[in-house]
Design an enzyme around this catalytic site. Structure first.
Site, PDB file in Angstrom:
ATOM      1  N   THR A  23       0.875  -1.156   0.000  1.00 17.61           N
ATOM      2  CA  THR A  23       0.000   0.000   0.000  1.00 17.61           C
ATOM      3  C   THR A  23       0.913   1.206   0.000  1.00 17.61           C
ATOM      4  O   THR A  23       2.129   1.066   0.106  1.00 17.61           O
ATOM      5  CB  THR A  23      -0.927   0.023   1.236  1.00 17.61           C
ATOM      6  OG1 THR A  23      -2.008   0.893   0.985  1.00 17.61           O
ATOM      7  CG2 THR A  23      -0.206   0.454   2.491  1.00 17.61           C
ATOM      8  N   LYS A  47      -7.879   2.949   4.128  1.00 15.24           N
ATOM      9  CA  LYS A  47      -6.742   2.756   5.034  1.00 15.24           C
ATOM     10  C   LYS A  47      -6.372   4.030   5.780  1.00 15.24           C
ATOM     11  O   LYS A  47      -5.386   4.057   6.503  1.00 15.24           O
ATOM     12  CB  LYS A  47      -5.537   2.260   4.239  1.00 15.24           C
ATOM     13  CG  LYS A  47      -5.811   0.969   3.489  1.00 15.24           C
ATOM     14  CD  LYS A  47      -4.666   0.639   2.575  1.00 15.24           C
ATOM     15  CE  LYS A  47      -5.088  -0.340   1.514  1.00 15.24           C
ATOM     16  NZ  LYS A  47      -4.058  -0.502   0.496  1.00 15.24           N
ATOM     17  N   GLY A  88      -3.239   6.567   9.140  1.00 18.68           N
ATOM     18  CA  GLY A  88      -3.200   5.707   7.965  1.00 18.68           C
ATOM     19  C   GLY A  88      -2.335   4.511   8.285  1.00 18.68           C
ATOM     20  O   GLY A  88      -1.375   4.618   9.049  1.00 18.68           O
ATOM     21  N   SER A  97       4.655  -0.176   0.528  1.00 14.62           N
ATOM     22  CA  SER A  97       5.471  -0.586  -0.616  1.00 14.62           C
ATOM     23  C   SER A  97       5.773   0.565  -1.566  1.00 14.62           C
ATOM     24  O   SER A  97       6.828   0.606  -2.185  1.00 14.62           O
ATOM     25  CB  SER A  97       4.775  -1.714  -1.375  1.00 14.62           C
ATOM     26  OG  SER A  97       3.497  -1.285  -1.807  1.00 14.62           O
TER      27      SER A  97
END
Length: 193
Positions: free
Chosen positions: A12, A44, A57, A136
């Site tokens: 994410t 998220k 988040g 990521s």
């Protein structure tokens, strides 16, 4: 190159930008399982607490992240208007509790005064320049935000453009963004200028 394990959830991108009296946390909506996109509109990024004065988040395993968000809300109830203290107490629990120690997630949290990153290693980190990113695609978004921060752009625009760039590079990040914004104090870098 790291081995890709098909049974692990990957990726994410979550970014926070503090600039010009605003703090923003933005995140994408993609949930991947191995090489398969399971969902494209996950949320998220969210507001925490009864008054919604903290935004957060998360990146990592979803159930783990929700567990940590719930624990953080409990700490915020114990230590109202003390985000740093609540995060430090959560980090202590995260490192010492046998159950929590196994949770695999990272979080960015912010209120009007401070922005912090929390990790399962017990880290509670504050950015020097008001910008942090995890996940990521975090390094892609972070690099983009650093390149944009000196331009005449507000915090939300910087976060959105940085997320757009990360979504074009990181296969585990999409362009379905959730963005939360709070009025905030100036970052330490802005105060120095």
């Amino acid at each position: 190159m790291a081995e890709h394990k098909p049974d692990i959830m990957y990726g994410t991108t979550i970014i926070t930008v503090r600039k010009g009296g605003k703090v923003v946390i933005a995140g994408d909506g993609q949930v991947s399982f191995g090489q398969t996109i399971m969902k494209g509109n996950a949320r998220k990024v969210r507001r925490l607490g009864k008054s919604g004065t903290v935004i957060a988040g998360f990146a990592g395993a979803t159930a783990d992240a929700f567990t940590l968000l719930e624990r953080l809300e409990t700490k915020l109830e114990q230590y109202p208007d003390q985000l740093m203290r609540a995060c430090v107490e959560l980090a202590k629990d995260w490192r010492t509790d046998r159950y929590l120690r196994r949770l695999e997630a990272m979080m960015l949290v912010a209120d009007k005064k401070i922005t912090l990153a929390l990790t399962g290693l017990g880290d509670v980190l504050e950015p020097e320049d008001g910008i942090m990113a995890i996940g990521s695609g975090g390094n892609f978004a972070l690099s983009a935000a650093w390149a944009l921060v000196d331009m005449n752009l507000d915090a939300e625009t910087i976060a959105r453009k940085a997320m757009d760039i990360a979504a074009k590079i990181c296969v585990y990040t999409n362009d379905h963004f959730t963005i939360e914004t709070l009025d905030a104090e100036l970052s330490s870098l802005e105060k120095a200028i």
